[in-house]
Design a protein around this motif. Structure first.
Motif, short mmCIF file in Angstrom:
data_model
loop_
_atom_site.label_atom_id
_atom_site.label_comp_id
_atom_site.label_asym_id
_atom_site.label_seq_id
_atom_site.Cartn_x
_atom_site.Cartn_y
_atom_site.Cartn_z
N HIS A 29 0.86 -1.18 0.00
CA HIS A 29 0.00 0.00 0.00
C HIS A 29 0.90 1.24 0.00
CE1 HIS A 29 -4.01 1.75 0.72
NE2 HIS A 29 -3.30 2.76 1.18
N ASP A 30 0.65 2.13 -0.92
CA ASP A 30 1.42 3.38 -1.03
C ASP A 30 0.50 4.56 -0.80
OD1 ASP A 30 3.62 1.87 -1.91
OD2 ASP A 30 3.20 2.24 -4.02
N GLU A 31 1.11 5.68 -0.40
CA GLU A 31 0.40 6.95 -0.27
C GLU A 31 1.24 8.05 -0.89
OE1 GLU A 31 -1.58 5.98 4.09
OE2 GLU A 31 -0.62 7.91 3.75
N LEU A 32 0.59 9.04 -1.47
CA LEU A 32 1.27 10.18 -2.07
C LEU A 32 0.77 11.49 -1.48
CD1 LEU A 32 1.21 9.17 -5.84
CD2 LEU A 32 3.20 9.22 -4.34
N ARG A 33 1.70 12.46 -1.45
CA ARG A 33 1.38 13.85 -1.13
C ARG A 33 2.04 14.73 -2.19
NH1 ARG A 33 0.61 13.93 4.77
NH2 ARG A 33 -1.28 12.70 5.03
N LYS A 34 1.49 15.90 -2.41
CA LYS A 34 1.91 16.78 -3.50
C LYS A 34 2.89 17.85 -3.03
CE LYS A 34 -0.06 19.80 -7.04
NZ LYS A 34 -1.31 20.28 -7.65
N ILE A 35 3.99 17.97 -3.76
CA ILE A 35 4.94 19.07 -3.54
C ILE A 35 4.66 20.17 -4.56
CG2 ILE A 35 7.37 19.75 -3.47
CD1 ILE A 35 6.46 17.74 -1.27
N ASN A 36 4.55 19.80 -5.83
CA ASN A 36 4.15 20.73 -6.90
C ASN A 36 3.55 19.90 -8.03
OD1 ASN A 36 6.35 19.91 -8.70
ND2 ASN A 36 7.70 21.19 -7.43
N ASP A 37 3.22 20.52 -9.15
CA ASP A 37 2.53 19.83 -10.24
C ASP A 37 3.33 18.69 -10.86
OD1 ASP A 37 0.29 21.40 -9.95
OD2 ASP A 37 0.85 22.79 -11.55
N HIS A 38 4.64 18.65 -10.63
CA HIS A 38 5.49 17.63 -11.23
C HIS A 38 6.27 16.83 -10.20
CE1 HIS A 38 4.56 19.22 -15.16
NE2 HIS A 38 4.79 20.43 -14.68
N LEU A 39 5.89 16.92 -8.93
CA LEU A 39 6.64 16.24 -7.88
C LEU A 39 5.71 15.82 -6.74
CD1 LEU A 39 9.38 15.38 -6.68
CD2 LEU A 39 9.60 17.71 -5.77
N PHE A 40 5.72 14.51 -6.47
CA PHE A 40 4.91 13.93 -5.42
C PHE A 40 5.79 13.03 -4.57
CE2 PHE A 40 2.43 14.87 -9.12
CZ PHE A 40 1.29 15.47 -8.63
N VAL A 41 5.65 13.13 -3.25
CA VAL A 41 6.43 12.29 -2.35
C VAL A 41 5.52 11.20 -1.82
CG1 VAL A 41 8.14 14.03 -1.75
CG2 VAL A 41 6.05 13.86 -0.40
N GLY A 42 6.08 10.01 -1.66
CA GLY A 42 5.28 8.88 -1.23
C GLY A 42 5.91 8.07 -0.13
N LEU A 43 5.06 7.38 0.60
CA LEU A 43 5.47 6.40 1.59
C LEU A 43 4.73 5.11 1.26
CD1 LEU A 43 5.25 8.47 4.91
CD2 LEU A 43 7.29 7.98 3.54
N GLY A 44 5.46 4.02 1.22
CA GLY A 44 4.86 2.73 0.92
C GLY A 44 5.19 1.71 1.98
N HIS A 45 4.34 0.72 2.11
CA HIS A 45 4.61 -0.34 3.06
C HIS A 45 3.93 -1.63 2.62
CE1 HIS A 45 0.76 1.32 4.63
NE2 HIS A 45 0.51 0.06 4.91
N MET A 46 4.38 -2.73 3.20
CA MET A 46 3.72 -4.01 3.02
C MET A 46 3.89 -4.83 4.30
SD MET A 46 6.00 -5.51 -0.04
CE MET A 46 7.28 -6.67 0.30
N ALA A 47 3.04 -5.79 4.49
CA ALA A 47 3.00 -6.54 5.75
C ALA A 47 4.36 -7.16 6.08
CB ALA A 47 1.92 -7.61 5.68
N SER A 48 5.03 -7.74 5.12
CA SER A 48 6.29 -8.44 5.40
C SER A 48 7.41 -7.48 5.81
CB SER A 48 6.72 -9.27 4.20
OG SER A 48 7.03 -8.43 3.12
N GLY A 49 7.26 -6.19 5.54
CA GLY A 49 8.26 -5.20 5.93
C GLY A 49 7.94 -4.49 7.22
N GLY A 50 6.88 -4.91 7.90
CA GLY A 50 6.52 -4.28 9.16
C GLY A 50 5.30 -3.39 9.07
N GLY A 51 4.71 -3.27 7.89
CA GLY A 51 3.52 -2.43 7.74
C GLY A 51 3.85 -0.96 7.80
N SER A 52 2.89 -0.17 8.20
CA SER A 52 3.03 1.29 8.16
C SER A 52 4.00 1.84 9.20
CB SER A 52 1.67 1.97 8.30
OG SER A 52 1.09 1.65 9.54
N ILE A 53 4.46 1.01 10.14
CA ILE A 53 5.46 1.51 11.10
C ILE A 53 6.85 1.58 10.47
CG2 ILE A 53 4.18 0.72 13.12
CD1 ILE A 53 6.29 -1.56 13.33
N ASN A 54 6.99 1.01 9.27
CA ASN A 54 8.29 0.99 8.60
C ASN A 54 8.12 1.39 7.12
OD1 ASN A 54 11.02 0.60 8.22
ND2 ASN A 54 10.77 -1.57 7.75
#
Length: 171
Positions: free
Chosen positions: A130-155
């Motif tokens: 599962h990934d999430e994105l936030r917007k910096i500008n019209d051509h740049l988005f920062v994301g955080l992703g996670h999956m269960a085997s990597g510890g989920g959203s805490i990592n």
């Protein structure tokens, strides 16, 4: 923020990158349309493992991008883009690892985020991605992703979606 580039974000430590994510607004569904370049952030102790996974196990080739197509103001669809070498030694792109996208509350804070849900179309380890994105500008988005085997959203694994979008091709 209007002048920030992918390179600016890649120079941040993982902690600073995550703080940038927290401080950034949720994009509208219409803000992401077409095919974009993407890259993992190199910071954090698990970054080498993330790089190995995304470039050797996640898809059919090196992960190089994501694509988005809005359906309405709250949901859309997408896929990932991979680069492979052909039998002639020339690189070509493959599109796979479909996703559903939606706007909703973040797993990391109380703000909304642009979500990328892999579970409807993918099995194995990727099913829980599962990934999430936030917007910096019209051509740049920062994301955080996670999956269960990597510890989920805490990592979370940080990444960037950037560039001038190319036309949606589909997969």
């Amino acid at each position: 923020p209007e002048k920030a580039t992918a390179e600016d974000c890649l120079r941040l430590s993982k902690a600073r990158f995550v703080q940038l994510y927290y401080a950034s607004p949720c994009p509208d569904m219409a803000d992401l349309k077409g095919e974009y370049e993407a890259v993992n952030h190199p910071g954090g102790i698990l970054a080498p493992g993330v790089q190995i996974f995304t470039n050797h196990f996640f898809g059919p080739g090196k992960w190089v991008g994501k694509a988005f197509q809005p359906i309405d103001a709250r949901r859309g669809e997408g896929y990932n883009i991979f680069q492979r070498m052909g039998g002639d030694g020339k690189p070509f792109l493959t599109r796979s690892r479909r996703i559903d996208t939606f706007i909703g509350k973040s797993a990391y804070d109380d703000k909304n985020a642009y979500h990328l849900d892999y579970s409807p179309y993918n099995g194995g380890l990727v099913h829980s991605m599962h990934d999430e994105l936030r917007k910096i500008n019209d051509h740049l988005f920062v994301g955080l992703g996670h999956m269960a085997s990597g510890g989920g959203s805490i990592n979370p694994a940080p990444f960037i979606v950037h560039g001038t979008p190319r036309e949606w091709v589909g997969c």
